[in-house]
Enzyme design. Sequence first.
Site, PDB file in Angstrom:
ATOM      1  N   MET A 175      -6.234  -9.905  18.789  1.00  0.00           N
ATOM      2  CA  MET A 175      -5.219 -10.118  19.815  1.00  0.00           C
ATOM      3  C   MET A 175      -4.630  -8.799  20.327  1.00  0.00           C
ATOM      4  SD  MET A 175      -5.423 -13.231  20.303  1.00  0.00           S
ATOM      5  CE  MET A 175      -4.071 -13.541  21.415  1.00  0.00           C
ATOM      6  N   GLU A 211      -9.330 -25.792  51.198  1.00  0.00           N
ATOM      7  CA  GLU A 211      -8.966 -27.220  51.158  1.00  0.00           C
ATOM      8  C   GLU A 211      -9.633 -28.005  50.041  1.00  0.00           C
ATOM      9  OE1 GLU A 211      -9.697 -25.548  53.903  1.00  0.00           O
ATOM     10  OE2 GLU A 211      -8.301 -26.064  55.511  1.00  0.00           O
ATOM     11  N   GLU A 265      -0.752 -12.654  10.779  1.00  0.00           N
ATOM     12  CA  GLU A 265       0.193 -13.780  10.848  1.00  0.00           C
ATOM     13  C   GLU A 265       0.747 -14.094   9.469  1.00  0.00           C
ATOM     14  OE1 GLU A 265       1.315 -15.057  13.536  1.00  0.00           O
ATOM     15  OE2 GLU A 265       1.853 -17.155  13.240  1.00  0.00           O
ATOM     16  N   ALA A 293      -1.805 -24.461  55.794  1.00  0.00           N
ATOM     17  CA  ALA A 293      -0.788 -25.503  55.922  1.00  0.00           C
ATOM     18  C   ALA A 293       0.308 -25.302  54.877  1.00  0.00           C
ATOM     19  CB  ALA A 293      -1.434 -26.870  55.728  1.00  0.00           C
ATOM     20  N   SER A 353       1.758 -16.862  16.550  1.00  0.00           N
ATOM     21  CA  SER A 353       1.363 -18.157  17.100  1.00  0.00           C
ATOM     22  C   SER A 353       2.084 -19.298  16.393  1.00  0.00           C
ATOM     23  CB  SER A 353      -0.155 -18.341  16.990  1.00  0.00           C
ATOM     24  OG  SER A 353      -0.599 -18.016  15.707  1.00  0.00           O
ATOM     25  N   VAL A 384       0.433  -8.091  14.616  1.00  0.00           N
ATOM     26  CA  VAL A 384      -0.175  -7.869  13.293  1.00  0.00           C
ATOM     27  C   VAL A 384      -0.460  -9.209  12.630  1.00  0.00           C
ATOM     28  CG1 VAL A 384       1.000  -5.633  13.057  1.00  0.00           C
ATOM     29  CG2 VAL A 384       2.020  -7.664  12.017  1.00  0.00           C
ATOM     30  N   ASP A 397       2.181 -24.036  40.420  1.00  0.00           N
ATOM     31  CA  ASP A 397       1.934 -22.600  40.442  1.00  0.00           C
ATOM     32  C   ASP A 397       2.999 -21.866  41.267  1.00  0.00           C
ATOM     33  OD1 ASP A 397       0.072 -20.446  39.809  1.00  0.00           O
ATOM     34  OD2 ASP A 397      -0.229 -20.363  41.976  1.00  0.00           O
ATOM     35  N   GLU A 415      -8.797 -22.367  60.812  1.00  0.00           N
ATOM     36  CA  GLU A 415      -9.164 -23.396  61.798  1.00  0.00           C
ATOM     37  C   GLU A 415      -8.535 -23.097  63.158  1.00  0.00           C
ATOM     38  OE1 GLU A 415      -8.011 -26.471  58.844  1.00  0.00           O
ATOM     39  OE2 GLU A 415      -9.785 -27.526  59.601  1.00  0.00           O
ATOM     40  N   ASP A 472      -2.130   0.851  14.595  1.00  0.00           N
ATOM     41  CA  ASP A 472      -2.556   0.027  13.447  1.00  0.00           C
ATOM     42  C   ASP A 472      -2.423   0.884  12.197  1.00  0.00           C
ATOM     43  OD1 ASP A 472      -4.335  -1.689  11.625  1.00  0.00           O
ATOM     44  OD2 ASP A 472      -4.502  -2.808  13.498  1.00  0.00           O
ATOM     45  N   GLY A 483      -5.858 -24.060  57.541  1.00  0.00           N
ATOM     46  CA  GLY A 483      -5.428 -24.317  58.911  1.00  0.00           C
ATOM     47  C   GLY A 483      -5.356 -23.034  59.737  1.00  0.00           C
TER      48      GLY A 483
HETATM   49  P1  NAD Z   1      -6.301  -9.749  13.194  1.00  0.00           P
HETATM   50  O1  NAD Z   1      -6.390  -9.979  11.736  1.00  0.00           O
HETATM   51  O2  NAD Z   1      -7.528  -9.692  13.998  1.00  0.00           O
HETATM   52  O3  NAD Z   1      -5.506  -8.396  13.439  1.00  0.00           O
HETATM   53  C1  NAD Z   1      -4.340  -8.042  12.780  1.00  0.00           C
HETATM   54  C2  NAD Z   1      -4.267  -6.529  12.793  1.00  0.00           C
HETATM   55  O4  NAD Z   1      -2.988  -6.144  12.342  1.00  0.00           O
HETATM   56  C3  NAD Z   1      -5.282  -5.861  11.881  1.00  0.00           C
HETATM   57  O5  NAD Z   1      -6.003  -4.893  12.611  1.00  0.00           O
HETATM   58  C4  NAD Z   1      -4.428  -5.190  10.815  1.00  0.00           C
HETATM   59  O6  NAD Z   1      -4.969  -3.949  10.369  1.00  0.00           O
HETATM   60  C5  NAD Z   1      -3.154  -4.965  11.592  1.00  0.00           C
HETATM   61  N1  NAD Z   1      -1.990  -4.739  10.750  1.00  0.00           N
HETATM   62  C6  NAD Z   1      -1.649  -5.336   9.600  1.00  0.00           C
HETATM   63  N2  NAD Z   1      -0.503  -4.791   9.135  1.00  0.00           N
HETATM   64  C7  NAD Z   1      -0.132  -3.835  10.005  1.00  0.00           C
HETATM   65  C8  NAD Z   1       0.956  -2.925  10.064  1.00  0.00           C
HETATM   66  N3  NAD Z   1       1.860  -2.886   9.122  1.00  0.00           N
HETATM   67  N4  NAD Z   1       1.031  -2.096  11.121  1.00  0.00           N
HETATM   68  C9  NAD Z   1       0.092  -2.111  12.076  1.00  0.00           C
HETATM   69  N5  NAD Z   1      -0.965  -2.944  12.059  1.00  0.00           N
HETATM   70  C10 NAD Z   1      -1.073  -3.785  11.026  1.00  0.00           C
HETATM   71  O7  NAD Z   1      -5.306 -10.865  13.734  1.00  0.00           O
HETATM   72  P2  NAD Z   1      -5.217 -11.478  15.191  1.00  0.00           P
HETATM   73  O8  NAD Z   1      -6.083 -12.662  15.272  1.00  0.00           O
HETATM   74  O9  NAD Z   1      -5.357 -10.403  16.209  1.00  0.00           O
HETATM   75  O10 NAD Z   1      -3.721 -12.018  15.185  1.00  0.00           O
HETATM   76  C11 NAD Z   1      -2.622 -11.190  15.411  1.00  0.00           C
HETATM   77  C12 NAD Z   1      -1.430 -12.038  15.778  1.00  0.00           C
HETATM   78  O11 NAD Z   1      -1.726 -12.771  16.945  1.00  0.00           O
HETATM   79  C13 NAD Z   1      -1.046 -13.053  14.737  1.00  0.00           C
HETATM   80  O12 NAD Z   1       0.335 -13.189  14.731  1.00  0.00           O
HETATM   81  C14 NAD Z   1      -1.701 -14.322  15.227  1.00  0.00           C
HETATM   82  O13 NAD Z   1      -1.058 -15.489  14.782  1.00  0.00           O
HETATM   83  C15 NAD Z   1      -1.526 -14.155  16.714  1.00  0.00           C
HETATM   84  N6  NAD Z   1      -2.463 -14.920  17.536  1.00  0.00           N
HETATM   85  C16 NAD Z   1      -3.777 -14.996  17.188  1.00  0.00           C
HETATM   86  C17 NAD Z   1      -4.643 -15.721  17.990  1.00  0.00           C
HETATM   87  C18 NAD Z   1      -6.118 -15.794  17.666  1.00  0.00           C
HETATM   88  O14 NAD Z   1      -6.790 -16.673  18.217  1.00  0.00           O
HETATM   89  N7  NAD Z   1      -6.648 -14.905  16.848  1.00  0.00           N
HETATM   90  C19 NAD Z   1      -4.162 -16.346  19.138  1.00  0.00           C
HETATM   91  C20 NAD Z   1      -2.810 -16.225  19.463  1.00  0.00           C
HETATM   92  C21 NAD Z   1      -1.971 -15.499  18.654  1.00  0.00           C
END
Ligand code: NAD
Length: 719
Positions: free
Chosen positions: A323, A138, A401, A67, A428, A399, A295, A118, A342, A115
Amino acid sequence: MYEGERVSVGVDNGVATLCFDAGAGAVNKFDAQTLAELEAAIDVLRAAEGLSGIVVSSALDDFFVGADINEFGAKFRLASAELRAWIVDANAVFNALEDIDVPTVAAVRGVALGGGLELALACDYRVAADNAQLGFPETGLGILPGFGGSVRAPRLMGADNAIEWIADGRSRGAATAHDAGMVDAVVANESLAEAAKDMLARALDGDFDWRARRAKKTGALRLNAVDGALSFEAAKGQVFGKTQGNYPAPIKAIEAMAAGAELARDEALEIEHDGFVALAQSPVADALVQLFINDQFIKRKVKAGSGQAAAVDRLAVIGAGIMGGGIGYQAASKQLPTLIKDVDESALDSAVSEAARLFAKAVERGKIGQADVPAGLARLRPTLSYSEFAGVDLAIEAVTEHPKVKTNVLAEVEAELTDGTVLASNTSSISIDALAESLENPEKFIGMHFFNPVHRMPLVEVIRGHATSDATVATVTTLARRLGKTPIVVSDCPGFLVNRVLFPYFFGFMALIDDGADFVSVDRVMEEFGWPMGPAYLSDVVGLDTSQHVESILAAGYPDRMQRERQTSMDALVGAERLGQKSGGGYYDYTTDKKGRPQKTPSAAAYELIADSRESEARTFDAAEIIDRLMIPMVIEAARVLEAGVADSPHEIDTALLMGLGFPAFRGGGALKYADQRGLGDICAAADRYSHLGPLYEPTAQMRELAARGDGFFAAATR
Ligand code: NAD
């Protein structure tokens, strides 16, 4: 014989073909026009002389998608009698096809849902191409199959099969449909037309008794009375267990099948109509239909922009942590070659072994074959250098945060990329505009906020800075879709969308605890409300220190309402190094049972810390108060996000909350629909009851205006 815009009838040697063709690029679906044309075509067929049989087919790749939800969703708001009259009329068309005096065969290729299925069920036989996907979605929309599906399916394939198909709402492939008795034959797509005609010829020759088949579909369902009642009851119990009674549609569908079992078609259809009308007018159907519309809205929006998107054939991810590793796996699993960079070799090793684990899981689940694993893993290439970055089409930084680390890494990466390549950050909490300041090409820079765990979480918040170009937005939203995610574009602001709307809920929670509430009771009430976890448990999962960090950003960003004056239970827990699940305890203690399964128990230490940190005595709160004190600030902040244009539409805001936080679908699937369903008058009145709790409980002027004229967020946005 008949030529409509979407339905036509041709005859060849006495065999009529009733063909659906919505036109190139469109899909066959039941809207008012298609239904009217089908009715006219059937009238022509009924009056035709010398007809020996009818094949029902589609000129498109898919048979029929069901539908038109946009159009029919609006019908659900009619008065019950009108809605019932409409469904009765629609069914008369299906019945006329079923009762026609010659044998009928549906030739089903591609999708045949709702539908559409059906319609095929109203025919005597169904031949399916091997690519066919059949099902009854449905109940997922809060309704039941309303064009005779709940009557014909059990009579054709047995009550057990029909209950399973209708209650779970999933679609099934041709072979499964054949085993279940839904289709009579499966053939290669190229031979479908021929096979359908062949089946008709055999029915005419008497190889198949089409009149007996028809009698089976239109008569009572012959069940052994006791077994029948038992299987319906058992199925209801199972569904209830899964849905906690929050989703009435599958239960009602089973009840309709049970109540109609002993009856002939026309009486059984009456029961189906009653069930359909009751469900279609329920708030749950209203909410689930809204999710479907949201969606579609988002998919259309991404598609509309995709013309400007740069092709992405090679991705780079910088940072191989939780991440970065997750994004790398997701890209590799979606066929996208991805470099993962990395500074720490052991982080790269962990990312690759985690990807291998996820690929192995996908094999276990039957999603991919073992043979696909080496190629999948080979797509994810770990590196410690930037040497291949010039050939990359898009880079995502993930990398640590930390503003300084990120600023340095982003500048470094930008210098390695070919001019014009889009650079995204998975930050984040750091402002995209702030990060863009030190970049050469801020128009190519954007936030791409994935959620953890990346392979499971469907949302990507796409954060557009002031300088970000439309083409950059189009490139990352198109990539997000390719990665199987739903991108929601928001403008740069503290907390972006999801955290900005979540934290006022947390503030509500912390104030409630300060006032003497028990966190276990609050968790229970909010889980019963429908959240996947209550706020204390969620804080533990996120990490209390992480929460505290995000909170400080929000407090600085919105000091008028998110700055708090005193210490809270969260500060007390963090002070005692109870950081949540990752440190073994937060509000709860985390252990594993004998089988290694995680267990959580309310922590005595947490209770003590909380008691010491608050001035109020412990006391109980009723559920309604708990719900309002947490939900009202969330609703108001979502309204602020909408009014400020942080996201363009209520559809996108609610989708972000559904996908990013697990907002309960049956409660509206998002804060704005939830508020619309309660009524903004009720929301404002509840907010006023708690105005002493501070400005997070102050509805915006626009909310009050909408409330005063009985309007809602969605209604106002779509007018
Ligand atoms: P993490 O600490 O697990 O990983 C960070 C990685 O970055 C490490 O492996 C480190 O060696 C690497 N790193 C540091 N300096 C670097 C450089 N100069 N070059 C290359 N690599 C380098 O952190 P994460 O939890 O994966 O978070 C990563 C990003 O994602 C952050 O910005 C975080 O805010 C964001 N994020 C995290 C989550 C979560 O739940 N963990 C969710 C959403 C967003």
